[in-house]
Design an enzyme around this catalytic site. Structure first.
Site, PDB file in Angstrom:
ATOM      1  N   GLU A  12      12.624 160.195 -40.803  1.00  0.00           N
ATOM      2  CA  GLU A  12      11.991 161.128 -39.855  1.00  0.00           C
ATOM      3  C   GLU A  12      11.136 162.144 -40.602  1.00  0.00           C
ATOM      4  OE1 GLU A  12      14.200 162.862 -36.511  1.00  0.00           O
ATOM      5  OE2 GLU A  12      13.153 164.748 -36.932  1.00  0.00           O
ATOM      6  N   HIS A  19      20.583 157.445 -27.129  1.00  0.00           N
ATOM      7  CA  HIS A  19      21.977 157.695 -27.500  1.00  0.00           C
ATOM      8  C   HIS A  19      22.825 157.291 -26.287  1.00  0.00           C
ATOM      9  CE1 HIS A  19      20.019 161.002 -29.846  1.00  0.00           C
ATOM     10  NE2 HIS A  19      20.987 160.813 -30.724  1.00  0.00           N
ATOM     11  N   ASP A  59      10.750 169.294 -34.268  1.00  0.00           N
ATOM     12  CA  ASP A  59      10.492 168.017 -33.577  1.00  0.00           C
ATOM     13  C   ASP A  59       9.236 168.051 -32.711  1.00  0.00           C
ATOM     14  OD1 ASP A  59      12.660 166.680 -34.639  1.00  0.00           O
ATOM     15  OD2 ASP A  59      14.009 167.140 -32.982  1.00  0.00           O
ATOM     16  N   ASP A  80      22.938 159.898 -23.641  1.00  0.00           N
ATOM     17  CA  ASP A  80      21.691 160.228 -22.923  1.00  0.00           C
ATOM     18  C   ASP A  80      21.627 159.477 -21.607  1.00  0.00           C
ATOM     19  OD1 ASP A  80      20.865 161.354 -25.355  1.00  0.00           O
ATOM     20  OD2 ASP A  80      19.650 159.610 -25.903  1.00  0.00           O
TER      21      ASP A  80
HETATM   22  C1  XLS Z   1      18.397 164.794 -34.963  1.00  0.00           C
HETATM   23  C2  XLS Z   1      18.067 163.392 -35.076  1.00  0.00           C
HETATM   24  C3  XLS Z   1      18.576 162.509 -33.952  1.00  0.00           C
HETATM   25  C4  XLS Z   1      18.574 161.063 -34.358  1.00  0.00           C
HETATM   26  C5  XLS Z   1      19.333 160.165 -33.452  1.00  0.00           C
HETATM   27  O1  XLS Z   1      17.893 165.633 -35.678  1.00  0.00           O
HETATM   28  O2  XLS Z   1      16.681 163.282 -35.255  1.00  0.00           O
HETATM   29  O3  XLS Z   1      17.847 162.719 -32.789  1.00  0.00           O
HETATM   30  O4  XLS Z   1      17.280 160.548 -34.490  1.00  0.00           O
HETATM   31  O5  XLS Z   1      20.658 160.544 -33.365  1.00  0.00           O
HETATM   32 CA    CA Z   2      15.479 161.476 -35.493  1.00  0.00          CA
HETATM   33 CA    CA Z   3      14.721 165.858 -35.799  1.00  0.00          CA
END
Ligand code: XLS
Ligand code: CA
Ligand code: CA
Length: 438
Positions: A269, A102, A310, A105
């Site tokens: 994801e 990002h 995550d 970051d």
């Molecule tokens: C948040 C998201 C984020 C995206 C990128 O839950 O996974 O990290 O992948 O902005």
């Molecule tokens: Ca993500």
């Molecule tokens: Ca996530």
């Protein structure tokens, strides 16, 4: 040159399934060919900047637990520079060929947008040089338009056009630096594009604004000559109670409704799939079936926790079924497998970052090997085609081609009576899958 990860001296090597060395790959063999491509080409692993280098183990209840050498200086820009060097040292030692970030970051936000952008340029210059020196490439860039308080009510879906404009300026710059770093893609994750209550939210207007915003992004991509793939990353909730980019199917509908489907693919994801009440496999199969799988954020949730934990992927069923979907869809083209995953709060040592990524890479490498075996056997494909075989008869074909009416089908049913039943054989198929996974 400063060394930030002295605990790992040599690049991580492949030692095979019998190795007991925790800092070696047991399955990921970058140059081994499977179905005509190397494992590295199939898997296209990426490390994410935010969790891996900026995440320090804080949570809602507690302070950061992790100490990192690159954070030692008191100066935020010095920290940003050191972190970039540490990141490339990590990519190289681990042996991944891609990274993701990002905007916020890699360089800390300043008091004005102009100064923030200047800081970005300074760090991008370093990243560009490190990319050239190491051969590591950028998988995708993105914008953090959700952490700063100005975005508390969303970015492109904010009730204020001034916040919308701020977000646009930020995406413009983030897209430009992604282009500068020859990124293979650009991701839109709808940070706070959603709502906490409908009592103050004009859903229709907000989603129209989101579409307008994305059309402008498409236009800017064209203007600057950026060829990277644009992605939307679905997520159903968190941080808002309802995120507009809910899941693959609803994002697809939104894209079609706003004539954006030619310009965007999906970044799926795993943990977001399960938050939506689906499986990772479901989201991938949906995207593959409609030709919109772009890239993957490889992680997992915890079935006992209802939020976005995550975690690093370790489940072989998940990785096998994911790679099966990817292979069936013709593979990842400009996308990759990005470890959008973070260490648990008690895993405080830098070496834990290596253990986590090695485990995730091996889990997907194993998934790839198993998926290739499954495909070569043709067993599941054969079962499926038999299951639908009656659709391949002249009668089934006619329906599929739209050559019959309800009246024709009524006549058919009156003449033929009760249809024949067939077993779904789910248990047999599950056993078959287990035989491949063992
Ligand atoms: C948040 C998201 C984020 C995206 C990128 O839950 O996974 O990290 O992948 O902005
Ligand atoms: Ca993500
Ligand atoms: Ca996530």
């Amino acid at each position: 040159m400063k060394v930030f990860f002295p605990e790992v001296k040599e690049p991580i090597r492949y030692e095979g399934p019998d190795s007991k060395n925790p800092l070696a790959f047991k399955h990921y063999q970058a140059n081994r060919k499977i179905l005509g491509k190397t494992m590295a080409e199939h898997l296209r692993f990426a490390v994410c900047y935010w969790h891996t280098f900026k995440g320090l183990g804080s949570d809602m209840f507690g302070a950061p637990t992790m100490v990192r050498r690159y954070n030692a200086s008191g100066d935020p820009m010095r920290i940003a520079e050191d972190t970039m060097h540490a990141a490339f040292e990590f990519f190289t030692k681990l042996g991944v060929r891609f990274w993701c970030f990002h905007d916020r970051d890699i360089a800390p936000e300043a008091d004005t947008l102009a100064e923030t952008n200047r800081r970005l340029d300074q760090i991008v210059k370093i990243a560009k040089r490190l990319q050239r020196e190491t051969g590591v490439r950028l998988l995708w860039g993105t914008t953090n338009a959700f952490s700063h308080p100005r975005f508390m009510a969303g970015a492109a879906t904010n009730p204020s056009p001034h916040v919308f404009a701020y977000a646009a300026a930020q995406v413009k710059k983030a897209m430009e630096i992604t282009h500068e770093l020859r990124g293979q893609g650009y991701v839109f994750w709808g940070g706070r594009e959603g709502y906490d209550t409908l009592l103050h939210t004009d859903m229709r207007r907000e989603t129209e604004h989101l579409a307008r915003f994305l059309h402008m992004a498409v236009e800017h991509r064209r203007q600057i000559g950026f060829r990277g793939q644009l992605h939307i990353e679905p997520k159903p909730k968190e941080p808002t109670k309802h995120q507009f980019d809910f899941d693959a199917q609803s994002v697809h509908a939104f894209l079609i409704r706003h004539r954006l489907d030619g310009d965007f693919k999906l970044n799926i994801e795993a943990n977001h799939a399960t938050l939506a009440g689906h499986t990772f496999n479901h989201e991938l199969e949906y995207a593959v079936a409609h030709g919109i799988l772009g890239s993957i954020d490889a992680n997992r949730g915890d079935p006992l926790l209802g939020w976005d934990t995550d975690q690093f992927p370790t489940d072989l069923y998940d990785t096998t079924l994911a790679m099966l979907a990817v292979l069936r869809g013709g593979g990842l083209k400009t996308g990759g497998l990005n470890f959008d995953a973070k260490l648990r709060r008690q895993s405080i040592d830098p070496v834990d970052l290596f253990h986590a990524h090695i485990g995730g890479m091996d889990a997907f490498a194993r998934g790839l090997k198993i998926a290739a075996k499954i495909l070569r056997s043709g067993k599941f494909e054969k079962f499926k085609s038999k299951r639908y075989a009656e659709w391949d008869t002249p009668f089934g074909r006619k329906i599929e081609r739209g050559q019959v009416t309800f009246e024709d089908l009524e006549r058919h049913t009156l003449a033929h009576g009760e249809p024949r039943q067939q077993s779904g054989r789910q248990e047999m198929l599950e056993n078959m899958l287990n035989e491949f996974i063992r």
